[in-house]
Design a protein around this motif. Structure first.
Motif, PDB file in Angstrom:
ATOM      1  N   LEU A 168       0.853  -1.187   0.000  1.00 56.64           N
ATOM      2  CA  LEU A 168       0.000   0.000   0.000  1.00 56.64           C
ATOM      3  C   LEU A 168       0.890   1.238   0.000  1.00 56.64           C
ATOM      4  CD1 LEU A 168      -2.617  -1.094   2.684  1.00 56.64           C
ATOM      5  CD2 LEU A 168      -2.778  -1.285   0.201  1.00 56.64           C
ATOM      6  N   ASP A 169       0.657   2.137  -0.930  1.00 65.79           N
ATOM      7  CA  ASP A 169       1.446   3.360  -0.973  1.00 65.79           C
ATOM      8  C   ASP A 169       0.716   4.528  -0.312  1.00 65.79           C
ATOM      9  OD1 ASP A 169      -0.492   3.685  -2.901  1.00 65.79           O
ATOM     10  OD2 ASP A 169       0.870   4.271  -4.508  1.00 65.79           O
ATOM     11  N   ARG A 170      -0.483   4.245   0.175  1.00 63.21           N
ATOM     12  CA  ARG A 170      -1.266   5.240   0.915  1.00 63.21           C
ATOM     13  C   ARG A 170      -1.744   4.580   2.208  1.00 63.21           C
ATOM     14  NH1 ARG A 170      -5.790   5.490  -2.813  1.00 63.21           N
ATOM     15  NH2 ARG A 170      -4.890   3.553  -3.511  1.00 63.21           N
ATOM     16  N   PRO A 171      -1.901   5.327   3.268  1.00 62.54           N
ATOM     17  CA  PRO A 171      -2.258   4.729   4.560  1.00 62.54           C
ATOM     18  C   PRO A 171      -3.728   4.308   4.649  1.00 62.54           C
ATOM     19  CG  PRO A 171      -2.178   7.107   4.762  1.00 62.54           C
ATOM     20  CD  PRO A 171      -1.698   6.769   3.365  1.00 62.54           C
ATOM     21  N   ILE A 172      -3.972   3.441   5.602  1.00 61.72           N
ATOM     22  CA  ILE A 172      -5.334   3.143   6.047  1.00 61.72           C
ATOM     23  C   ILE A 172      -5.479   3.874   7.367  1.00 61.72           C
ATOM     24  CG2 ILE A 172      -6.900   1.366   6.899  1.00 61.72           C
ATOM     25  CD1 ILE A 172      -5.430  -0.589   4.990  1.00 61.72           C
ATOM     26  N   GLN A 173      -6.466   4.727   7.469  1.00 60.09           N
ATOM     27  CA  GLN A 173      -6.623   5.541   8.666  1.00 60.09           C
ATOM     28  C   GLN A 173      -7.797   5.045   9.493  1.00 60.09           C
ATOM     29  OE1 GLN A 173      -6.539   9.717   7.928  1.00 60.09           O
ATOM     30  NE2 GLN A 173      -6.300  10.192  10.083  1.00 60.09           N
ATOM     31  N   ILE A 174      -7.559   4.847  10.780  1.00 62.34           N
ATOM     32  CA  ILE A 174      -8.606   4.434  11.713  1.00 62.34           C
ATOM     33  C   ILE A 174      -8.777   5.560  12.730  1.00 62.34           C
ATOM     34  CG2 ILE A 174      -9.293   2.749  13.457  1.00 62.34           C
ATOM     35  CD1 ILE A 174      -7.466   0.726  11.939  1.00 62.34           C
ATOM     36  N   VAL A 175      -9.986   6.095  12.801  1.00 63.16           N
ATOM     37  CA  VAL A 175     -10.285   7.190  13.717  1.00 63.16           C
ATOM     38  C   VAL A 175     -11.310   6.692  14.729  1.00 63.16           C
ATOM     39  CG1 VAL A 175     -11.253   9.511  13.924  1.00 63.16           C
ATOM     40  CG2 VAL A 175      -9.795   8.936  11.972  1.00 63.16           C
ATOM     41  N   VAL A 176     -10.975   6.858  16.008  1.00 65.26           N
ATOM     42  CA  VAL A 176     -11.861   6.427  17.084  1.00 65.26           C
ATOM     43  C   VAL A 176     -12.183   7.632  17.960  1.00 65.26           C
ATOM     44  CG1 VAL A 176     -12.112   4.910  19.082  1.00 65.26           C
ATOM     45  CG2 VAL A 176     -10.864   4.112  17.068  1.00 65.26           C
ATOM     46  N   ASN A 177     -13.457   7.919  18.117  1.00 62.74           N
ATOM     47  CA  ASN A 177     -13.920   8.970  19.021  1.00 62.74           C
ATOM     48  C   ASN A 177     -14.454   8.293  20.277  1.00 62.74           C
ATOM     49  OD1 ASN A 177     -14.969  11.644  19.838  1.00 62.74           O
ATOM     50  ND2 ASN A 177     -16.928  10.622  19.593  1.00 62.74           N
ATOM     51  N   PHE A 178     -14.109   8.848  21.426  1.00 58.64           N
ATOM     52  CA  PHE A 178     -14.609   8.300  22.691  1.00 58.64           C
ATOM     53  C   PHE A 178     -14.832   9.461  23.645  1.00 58.64           C
ATOM     54  CE2 PHE A 178     -13.574   6.356  26.910  1.00 58.64           C
ATOM     55  CZ  PHE A 178     -14.732   5.620  27.013  1.00 58.64           C
ATOM     56  N   ASP A 179     -16.080   9.670  24.046  1.00 57.23           N
ATOM     57  CA  ASP A 179     -16.367  10.811  24.915  1.00 57.23           C
ATOM     58  C   ASP A 179     -17.361  10.486  26.027  1.00 57.23           C
ATOM     59  OD1 ASP A 179     -18.716  10.633  23.475  1.00 57.23           O
ATOM     60  OD2 ASP A 179     -18.576  12.617  22.574  1.00 57.23           O
ATOM     61  N   GLU A 180     -17.321   9.259  26.538  1.00 57.30           N
ATOM     62  CA  GLU A 180     -18.192   8.873  27.643  1.00 57.30           C
ATOM     63  C   GLU A 180     -17.376   8.835  28.928  1.00 57.30           C
ATOM     64  OE1 GLU A 180     -20.772   5.530  27.170  1.00 57.30           O
ATOM     65  OE2 GLU A 180     -21.180   5.992  25.078  1.00 57.30           O
ATOM     66  N   ALA A 181     -17.516   9.860  29.743  1.00 56.62           N
ATOM     67  CA  ALA A 181     -16.756   9.965  30.995  1.00 56.62           C
ATOM     68  C   ALA A 181     -17.084   8.809  31.942  1.00 56.62           C
ATOM     69  CB  ALA A 181     -17.068  11.295  31.674  1.00 56.62           C
ATOM     70  N   GLY A 182     -16.051   8.325  32.631  1.00 55.64           N
ATOM     71  CA  GLY A 182     -16.232   7.273  33.618  1.00 55.64           C
ATOM     72  C   GLY A 182     -16.467   5.894  33.014  1.00 55.64           C
ATOM     73  N   ARG A 183     -16.257   5.772  31.716  1.00 59.69           N
ATOM     74  CA  ARG A 183     -16.477   4.493  31.038  1.00 59.69           C
ATOM     75  C   ARG A 183     -15.170   4.025  30.418  1.00 59.69           C
ATOM     76  NH1 ARG A 183     -21.594   2.512  31.142  1.00 59.69           N
ATOM     77  NH2 ARG A 183     -23.141   4.076  31.628  1.00 59.69           N
ATOM     78  N   ALA A 184     -15.133   2.764  30.046  1.00 59.52           N
ATOM     79  CA  ALA A 184     -13.961   2.179  29.405  1.00 59.52           C
ATOM     80  C   ALA A 184     -14.346   1.656  28.031  1.00 59.52           C
ATOM     81  CB  ALA A 184     -13.410   1.045  30.269  1.00 59.52           C
ATOM     82  N   LEU A 185     -13.479   1.869  27.069  1.00 54.01           N
ATOM     83  CA  LEU A 185     -13.714   1.422  25.697  1.00 54.01           C
ATOM     84  C   LEU A 185     -12.815   0.224  25.424  1.00 54.01           C
ATOM     85  CD1 LEU A 185     -15.037   1.969  22.916  1.00 54.01           C
ATOM     86  CD2 LEU A 185     -13.059   3.410  22.398  1.00 54.01           C
ATOM     87  N   PHE A 186     -13.386  -0.867  24.919  1.00 54.47           N
ATOM     88  CA  PHE A 186     -12.642  -2.090  24.659  1.00 54.47           C
ATOM     89  C   PHE A 186     -12.666  -2.409  23.160  1.00 54.47           C
ATOM     90  CE2 PHE A 186     -14.171  -2.273  29.014  1.00 54.47           C
ATOM     91  CZ  PHE A 186     -12.990  -2.524  29.685  1.00 54.47           C
ATOM     92  N   ASP A 187     -12.138  -1.486  22.351  1.00 54.23           N
ATOM     93  CA  ASP A 187     -12.007  -1.684  20.922  1.00 54.23           C
ATOM     94  C   ASP A 187     -10.679  -2.382  20.640  1.00 54.23           C
ATOM     95  OD1 ASP A 187     -14.386  -0.550  20.138  1.00 54.23           O
ATOM     96  OD2 ASP A 187     -13.478   0.981  18.889  1.00 54.23           O
ATOM     97  N   HIS A 188     -10.624  -3.055  19.499  1.00 52.32           N
ATOM     98  CA  HIS A 188      -9.412  -3.783  19.121  1.00 52.32           C
ATOM     99  C   HIS A 188      -9.226  -3.646  17.614  1.00 52.32           C
ATOM    100  CE1 HIS A 188      -6.498  -7.020  20.216  1.00 52.32           C
ATOM    101  NE2 HIS A 188      -6.571  -7.270  18.914  1.00 52.32           N
ATOM    102  N   ASN A 189      -8.065  -3.198  17.185  1.00 49.08           N
ATOM    103  CA  ASN A 189      -7.751  -3.141  15.765  1.00 49.08           C
ATOM    104  C   ASN A 189      -6.899  -4.352  15.431  1.00 49.08           C
ATOM    105  OD1 ASN A 189      -9.075  -0.667  15.429  1.00 49.08           O
ATOM    106  ND2 ASN A 189      -7.294   0.419  16.169  1.00 49.08           N
ATOM    107  N   LEU A 190      -7.348  -5.121  14.458  1.00 45.96           N
ATOM    108  CA  LEU A 190      -6.676  -6.358  14.087  1.00 45.96           C
ATOM    109  C   LEU A 190      -6.237  -6.265  12.630  1.00 45.96           C
ATOM    110  CD1 LEU A 190      -5.951  -9.261  14.930  1.00 45.96           C
ATOM    111  CD2 LEU A 190      -8.226  -9.951  14.188  1.00 45.96           C
ATOM    112  N   VAL A 191      -4.926  -6.329  12.399  1.00 45.93           N
ATOM    113  CA  VAL A 191      -4.365  -6.250  11.053  1.00 45.93           C
ATOM    114  C   VAL A 191      -3.697  -7.586  10.750  1.00 45.93           C
ATOM    115  CG1 VAL A 191      -2.772  -5.040   9.525  1.00 45.93           C
ATOM    116  CG2 VAL A 191      -3.991  -3.776  11.319  1.00 45.93           C
ATOM    117  N   VAL A 192      -4.173  -8.239   9.690  1.00 48.56           N
ATOM    118  CA  VAL A 192      -3.597  -9.536   9.309  1.00 48.56           C
ATOM    119  C   VAL A 192      -3.121  -9.491   7.870  1.00 48.56           C
ATOM    120  CG1 VAL A 192      -4.952 -10.842  10.968  1.00 48.56           C
ATOM    121  CG2 VAL A 192      -5.835 -10.520   8.667  1.00 48.56           C
TER     122      VAL A 192
END
Length: 192
Positions: A168-192
């Motif tokens: 790939l000569d151009r990037p793959i961009q992953i944007v994650v927004n998280f704005d819930e105070a007092g909470r935890a985000l359990f996202d996972h980026n998997l590249v194979v």
């Protein structure tokens, strides 16, 4: 799919049960959640990182992100789509508070085998590829209890598969927004 996590004041076994009950996941993923929760509950250690002070951190004090899609303006997908359309990006994923907003990739690269999709979609379409790679590398015992909590409450993320030999000569961009105070985000980026 946007699963509603049970509204609790802190993380509990009930949150794992809700994810297992409400998500259409392969049995191996459901089993992996329980096993990870059992390891998390049995441990008290936190990583001993040199530059990050975690003493005093009590992971149980946070509640998982609600997973509820908030009706609000989010410019990220439109900006990323423009980057893809203008040839600046090979692909993108936009997520907000545990919800997938949009994923896309250059159609020519998709024809050649590039995949950029939501992790929940990948669990359905490519279960073997996800099973073989999820948590297989990159997260060692140095993360201990936090790794186990992440595996138990994994709520989503992005799956990227780049075929062998593709450059790939151009990037793959992953944007994650998280704005819930007092909470935890359990996202996972998997590249194979």
């Amino acid at each position: 799919m946007n699963t509603q996590i049970q509204e609790t004041e802190s993380i509990s076994r009930d949150d794992v049960a809700a994810l297992r009950r409400e998500r259409d996941e392969p049995q191996w993923m459901q089993d992996a959640r329980w096993e990870a929760w059992e390891r998390f509950a049995a441990r008290t250690d936190l990583p001993g990182w040199e530059k990050a002070r975690l003493d005093g951190l009590v992971p149980e004090q946070f509640a998982p992100v609600s997973g509820a899609f908030k009706e609000r303006r989010d410019d990220a997908p439109a900006l990323l789509r423009r980057g893809l359309d203008e040839g600046v990006l090979s692909g993108f994923a936009a997520r907000s508070n545990g919800c997938s907003l949009e994923t896309a990739a250059d159609p020519a690269l998709v024809r050649d085998g590039l995949i950029v999709t939501d992790l929940a979609d990948a669990l359905q379409r490519f279960p073997d590829a996800v099973r073989d790679a999820l948590f297989a590398t990159g997260v060692g015992d140095g993360f201990g209890r936090l790794r186990d909590l992440h595996a138990a409450l994994l709520q989503g993320g992005t799956f990227v598969s780049v075929p062998a030999g593709m450059e790939l000569d151009r990037p793959i961009q992953i944007v994650v927004n998280f704005d819930e105070a007092g909470r935890a985000l359990f996202d996972h980026n998997l590249v194979v």
